[in-house]
Design a protein around this motif. Structure first.
Motif, mmCIF file in Angstrom:
data_model
loop_
_atom_site.group_PDB
_atom_site.id
_atom_site.type_symbol
_atom_site.label_atom_id
_atom_site.label_comp_id
_atom_site.label_asym_id
_atom_site.label_seq_id
_atom_site.Cartn_x
_atom_site.Cartn_y
_atom_site.Cartn_z
ATOM 1 N N UNK A 179 0.845 -1.195 0.000
ATOM 2 C CA UNK A 179 0.000 0.000 0.000
ATOM 3 C C UNK A 179 0.877 1.239 0.000
ATOM 4 N N UNK A 180 0.253 2.400 -0.201
ATOM 5 C CA UNK A 180 1.015 3.650 -0.179
ATOM 6 C C UNK A 180 0.511 4.629 0.881
ATOM 7 N N UNK A 181 -0.504 4.242 1.653
ATOM 8 C CA UNK A 181 -0.942 5.149 2.707
ATOM 9 C C UNK A 181 -1.566 4.399 3.867
ATOM 10 N N UNK A 182 -1.457 5.006 5.035
ATOM 11 C CA UNK A 182 -2.086 4.471 6.237
ATOM 12 C C UNK A 182 -3.522 4.985 6.318
ATOM 13 N N UNK A 183 -4.378 4.322 7.107
ATOM 14 C CA UNK A 183 -5.727 4.851 7.306
ATOM 15 C C UNK A 183 -5.684 6.273 7.865
ATOM 16 N N UNK A 184 -6.691 7.048 7.528
ATOM 17 C CA UNK A 184 -6.756 8.458 7.916
ATOM 18 C C UNK A 184 -6.822 8.612 9.437
ATOM 19 N N UNK A 185 -6.151 9.638 9.936
ATOM 20 C CA UNK A 185 -6.279 10.049 11.334
ATOM 21 C C UNK A 185 -7.303 11.175 11.380
ATOM 22 N N UNK A 186 -8.392 10.973 12.108
ATOM 23 C CA UNK A 186 -9.476 11.955 12.178
ATOM 24 C C UNK A 186 -9.522 12.575 13.571
ATOM 25 N N UNK A 187 -9.521 13.893 13.607
ATOM 26 C CA UNK A 187 -9.596 14.619 14.871
ATOM 27 C C UNK A 187 -10.866 15.452 14.857
ATOM 28 N N UNK A 188 -11.848 15.019 15.642
ATOM 29 C CA UNK A 188 -13.128 15.720 15.749
ATOM 30 C C UNK A 188 -13.005 16.799 16.813
#
Length: 255
Positions: free
Chosen positions: A192-201
């Motif tokens: 893969x070329x990216x990690x899962x998104x980090x979401x800051x609510x």
């Protein structure tokens, strides 16, 4: 009559060679068949050396001796010697760089959030690399406290996927503060070329305030090198902030 020289160039032809093999001939009066040449592809994948082993079988008018198998090795760029400390060899665990070693970075894929505005109240950060790898890439992600204005009270929750592949949701002030203080490790899986998104609510507080920056840095890469995008900034706006460049009566960033 000599057999015609064949060149296999399509993936289908090459796969058929690997799956089914071919028949070759040492002509009467000779002691060897024409050379089999395998030209390797220059891909952009970070990988260890790879062995290609060819066997012979089903002899006609001959018997197979002790050399019935032969091995060739394909090295990634810059590989020289796997038996010594080689700084340009992914087979060497002490390696810092290699020709196809990915360059990893972090970007704010959703760089702005507004308190209390549904659908627009979250920041998103993505850790990605410039090419695929046969190895997992891991990096640490941590708040740059010197460049950030936020604290745990500005955040409602954080969602990320850790280095084991488990999705983590942080909702308590203690959990969020630990994320800000100590950071976390995330993984780009092999292939893969990216990690899962980090979401800051972001939290919708009742404080009248200027916009606040949240800066995340990456460090301690494994199987990759950090490129120029080692830091990313997201900005949290107070309610009613629209444009900081014009006279906005509902914007505390506007003096």
């Amino acid at each position: 009559m000599r057999r015609a020289l064949r060149s296999l160039t399509t993936q289908a032809e090459i796969q058929d060679f690997l799956d089914n093999g071919v028949s070759v001939k040492i002509e009467a009066g000779s002691t060897e068949a024409p050379v089999i040449t395998i030209n390797v592809a220059d891909d952009a994948i970070y990988e260890k050396s790879e062995d290609l082993v060819l066997d012979i079988s089903n002899p006609s008018n001959a018997a197979i001796g002790p050399n019935g198998s032969a091995t060739g090795t394909i090295f990634d760029e810059d590989q020289v010697d796997n038996d010594v400390d080689n700084p340009n060899n992914p087979d060497d665990p002490a390696d810092p760089v290699d020709g196809d070693k990915p360059v990893v970075g972090i970007i704010a894929t959703k760089p702005q959030a507004v308190e209390g505005e549904a659908g627009n109240n979250a920041l998103e950060f993505t850790v990605s690399q410039n090419n695929q790898s046969n190895f997992d890439t891991t990096v640490d992600v941590k708040l740059n406290s010197g460049a950030s204005d936020i604290d745990a009270a500005d955040i409602d929750s954080i969602v990320y996927t850790d280095a084991t592949g488990t999705e983590i949701t942080l909702t308590t002030q203690a959990e969020i503060q630990d994320f800000l203080d100590n950071g976390v490790s995330v993984k780009i899986e092999a292939g893969s070329t990216e990690a899962p998104v980090i979401t800051i609510n972001v939290a919708d507080d009742a404080i009248y305030e200027k916009s606040e920056d949240l800066v995340l840095d990456i460090s301690n890469p494994s199987n990759a090198a950090i490129g120029p995008n080692g830091s990313a900034t997201g900005t949290i706006f107070d309610e009613d902030q629209v444009d900081n460049d014009v006279d906005n009566p509902n914007n505390p960033d506007d003096p």
